[in-house]
Design a protein around this motif. Sequence first.
Motif, PDB file in Angstrom:
ATOM      1  N   ASN A  95       0.830  -1.214   0.000  1.00 32.64           N
ATOM      2  CA  ASN A  95       0.000   0.000   0.000  1.00 32.64           C
ATOM      3  C   ASN A  95       0.857   1.254   0.000  1.00 32.64           C
ATOM      4  N   LYS A  96       1.974   1.209   0.718  1.00 32.35           N
ATOM      5  CA  LYS A  96       2.892   2.344   0.750  1.00 32.35           C
ATOM      6  C   LYS A  96       3.485   2.588  -0.641  1.00 32.35           C
TER       7      LYS A  96
ATOM      8  N   LEU B 105       2.131   1.699  -3.552  1.00 32.35           N
ATOM      9  CA  LEU B 105       1.082   2.211  -4.437  1.00 32.35           C
ATOM     10  C   LEU B 105       0.762   3.665  -4.131  1.00 32.35           C
ATOM     11  N   ALA B 106       0.800   4.030  -2.861  1.00 31.97           N
ATOM     12  CA  ALA B 106       0.566   5.427  -2.498  1.00 31.97           C
ATOM     13  C   ALA B 106       1.674   6.302  -3.083  1.00 31.97           C
ATOM     14  N   GLY B 107       2.910   5.808  -3.044  1.00 35.61           N
ATOM     15  CA  GLY B 107       4.025   6.551  -3.623  1.00 35.61           C
ATOM     16  C   GLY B 107       3.858   6.747  -5.113  1.00 35.61           C
ATOM     17  N   ILE B 108       3.412   5.706  -5.799  1.00 36.51           N
ATOM     18  CA  ILE B 108       3.157   5.809  -7.247  1.00 36.51           C
ATOM     19  C   ILE B 108       2.055   6.826  -7.508  1.00 36.51           C
ATOM     20  N   GLY B 109       1.007   6.779  -6.713  1.00 35.74           N
ATOM     21  CA  GLY B 109      -0.087   7.745  -6.862  1.00 35.74           C
ATOM     22  C   GLY B 109       0.381   9.170  -6.649  1.00 35.74           C
ATOM     23  N   ASN B 110       1.230   9.354  -5.647  1.00 37.16           N
ATOM     24  CA  ASN B 110       1.770  10.696  -5.391  1.00 37.16           C
ATOM     25  C   ASN B 110       2.633  11.170  -6.552  1.00 37.16           C
ATOM     26  N   LEU B 111       3.405  10.270  -7.111  1.00 36.97           N
ATOM     27  CA  LEU B 111       4.260  10.616  -8.244  1.00 36.97           C
ATOM     28  C   LEU B 111       3.427  11.107  -9.424  1.00 36.97           C
ATOM     29  N   PHE B 112       2.361  10.378  -9.751  1.00 34.68           N
ATOM     30  CA  PHE B 112       1.512  10.797 -10.859  1.00 34.68           C
ATOM     31  C   PHE B 112       0.798  12.102 -10.542  1.00 34.68           C
ATOM     32  N   GLY B 113       0.429  12.292  -9.272  1.00 34.62           N
ATOM     33  CA  GLY B 113      -0.171  13.562  -8.869  1.00 34.62           C
ATOM     34  C   GLY B 113       0.801  14.713  -9.059  1.00 34.62           C
ATOM     35  N   ASP B 114       2.073  14.474  -8.706  1.00 34.98           N
ATOM     36  CA  ASP B 114       3.088  15.510  -8.896  1.00 34.98           C
ATOM     37  C   ASP B 114       3.305  15.821 -10.371  1.00 34.98           C
ATOM     38  N   PHE B 115       3.272  14.800 -11.221  1.00 40.21           N
ATOM     39  CA  PHE B 115       3.393  15.039 -12.666  1.00 40.21           C
ATOM     40  C   PHE B 115       2.254  15.936 -13.149  1.00 40.21           C
TER      41      PHE B 115
END
Length: 58
Positions: free
Chosen positions: A3-4, A6-16
Amino acid sequence: MRNKFLAGIGNLFGDFGRARNAVNTYERLNALSDASLARQGLSRSDLPAEAFKRSFRA
């Protein structure tokens, strides 16, 4: 752990997305005349910080 990750991946795409928004904001502001910027309390030198602020504010 997963989960951590996947959350990191989600944050990365949000930052993009926010970075792309910052570019669009900068381009939109940069297209304005100096007089229009001044009416908003901005100068050309303010544009990078202003685009970042508008795109990455919490």
